[in-house]
Design an enzyme around this catalytic site. Structure first.
Site, PDB file in Angstrom:
ATOM      1  N   HIS A   1      -0.927  10.802  -1.874  1.00 43.52           N
ATOM      2  CA  HIS A   1      -2.237  10.358  -1.404  1.00 43.52           C
ATOM      3  C   HIS A   1      -3.155  11.507  -1.029  1.00 43.52           C
ATOM      4  O   HIS A   1      -4.290  11.595  -1.495  1.00 43.52           O
ATOM      5  CB  HIS A   1      -2.088   9.435  -0.193  1.00 43.52           C
TER       6      HIS A   1
ATOM      7  N   HIS B   1       0.827  -1.210   0.000  1.00 46.33           N
ATOM      8  CA  HIS B   1       0.000   0.000   0.000  1.00 46.33           C
ATOM      9  C   HIS B   1       0.860   1.257   0.000  1.00 46.33           C
ATOM     10  O   HIS B   1       1.616   1.499   0.932  1.00 46.33           O
ATOM     11  CB  HIS B   1      -0.888  -0.033   1.245  1.00 46.33           C
TER      12      HIS B   1
ATOM     13  N   ASP C   1      -1.152   6.412  -5.547  1.00 43.14           N
ATOM     14  CA  ASP C   1      -2.214   7.391  -5.788  1.00 43.14           C
ATOM     15  C   ASP C   1      -1.687   8.465  -6.735  1.00 43.14           C
ATOM     16  O   ASP C   1      -0.540   8.903  -6.619  1.00 43.14           O
ATOM     17  CB  ASP C   1      -2.622   8.069  -4.474  1.00 43.14           C
TER      18      ASP C   1
ATOM     19  N   GLU D   1      -4.329   4.155  -8.180  1.00 43.56           N
ATOM     20  CA  GLU D   1      -5.586   4.782  -7.776  1.00 43.56           C
ATOM     21  C   GLU D   1      -5.676   6.203  -8.297  1.00 43.56           C
ATOM     22  O   GLU D   1      -4.790   7.027  -8.046  1.00 43.56           O
ATOM     23  CB  GLU D   1      -5.727   4.796  -6.253  1.00 43.56           C
TER      24      GLU D   1
ATOM     25  N   GLU E   1       0.791  -0.407  -4.750  1.00 39.38           N
ATOM     26  CA  GLU E   1      -0.343   0.501  -4.967  1.00 39.38           C
ATOM     27  C   GLU E   1       0.141   1.928  -4.829  1.00 39.38           C
ATOM     28  O   GLU E   1       1.046   2.211  -4.043  1.00 39.38           O
ATOM     29  CB  GLU E   1      -1.429   0.196  -3.926  1.00 39.38           C
TER      30      GLU E   1
END
Length: 289
Positions: free
Chosen positions: A82, A40, A69, A150, A67
């Site tokens: 993020h 993450h 952002d 994301e 992962e």
């Protein structure tokens, strides 16, 4: 989390064919029959989140999926961060004290590149920078890793879906090899994910949230994954999601977040989830192996 109702129409393939089968999420980062482990924001339990150092730390731990952002600067550059604001994970308040509330969208890429994105985590990471999306995917490629990307707060950045896909294409991430098993684009915004699917139907997509079972047929038109918080999960819900077929002809997958301890990892693995997103990927991997 509030999940908006979704109105869906069947989308055309827009001339893009999926010529290689999508790889199933499981067995990549855990045992062959266990859920995939996804780092993450990189291995953010051990290095500053969404930095290249966190990507590298995940690679050092043997974690293949990371992962991240993506957001957009004032001058149109895509950067990996993020929060909608810069002050939690950089020294923006010191460098630009008069620019409160320090929103990403109010700063240029050059201004953000000046910020220290590592010292808040630990002195050994002093000088780490907020990477651009190009820099991030290049590092993921260098490490032979896979990317769960994301789209963060896409309502703030009109057109970010098309722009992100363009960057991915320019960096070689929309070829057959990548879209077949190394890339998933996800968001909390269902309309954004539907847009990605419409623009590039070959790209695998995920919706972040826990839609009602009655809504799953609509989501299955444009999302390959339903990715809820672990606190909202049950075995029956995971089974219900798996019963639907996604846009690429495979059962919908479930990746759950953010699990950082062994007991919770074993519990959600017992629900037959396809993947676990975690700040501490080694802890989760060891638990579910």
């Amino acid at each position: 989390m509030h999940v908006r109702a979704v109105a869906v129409t069947t989308t055309a393939l827009l001339g893009v064919a999926l010529t290689a089968p999508l790889s199933h999420a499981r067995g990549d980062g855990a045992g062959d029959d266990g859920p995939t482990v996804v780092a993450h924001r990189g291995a953010s339990g051990y290095a500053p989140e969404n930095t290249l150092a966190a990507v590298d730390r995940a690679a050092e731990l043997g974690i293949r999926w990371v992962e991240n952002d993506v957001q957009r600067t004032r001058d149109g550059e895509l950067v990996v961060l993020h929060d909608e604001t810069l002050n939690r994970t950089t020294d923006v308040e010191e460098v630009f004290p008069d620019r409160s509330p320090w929103k990403v969208k109010d700063f240029t890429a050059a201004e953000i590149a000046r910020l220290d994105a590592g010292s808040w985590f630990g002195p050994e990471y002093a000088g780490a920078r907020v990477p651009t999306l190009e820099q991030y995917v290049d590092r993921v490629e260098h490490n032979h890793q896979k990317l769960l990307l994301e789209l963060k707060s896409p309502g703030l950045y009109p057109g970010i879906e098309r722009q992100t896909l363009k960057v991915l294409a320019n960096e070689g991430w929309l070829d057959r090899r990548h879209v077949a098993g190394r890339l998933v684009v996800q968001s909390f915004d269902a309309d954004s994910i539907r847009t990605v699917h419409d623009l590039k139907p070959a790209v695998k997509t995920g919706f972040l949230g826990t839609p009602a079972v009655s809504e799953l047929p609509a989501y299955a038109e444009f999302a390959d994954q339903i990715n809820p918080s672990y606190s909202s999960l049950s075995m029956s819900y995971v089974s219900a999601v798996h019963a639907f077929t996604g846009p690429h002809g495979r059962p919908l997958e479930v990746l759950t977040w953010t699990v950082n301890d062994a007991d919770t990892a074993r519990r959600v693995a017992g629900y037959d989830v396809d993947g676990i997103i975690t700040n501490k990927p080694d802890v989760v991997r060891d638990a579910v192996d």
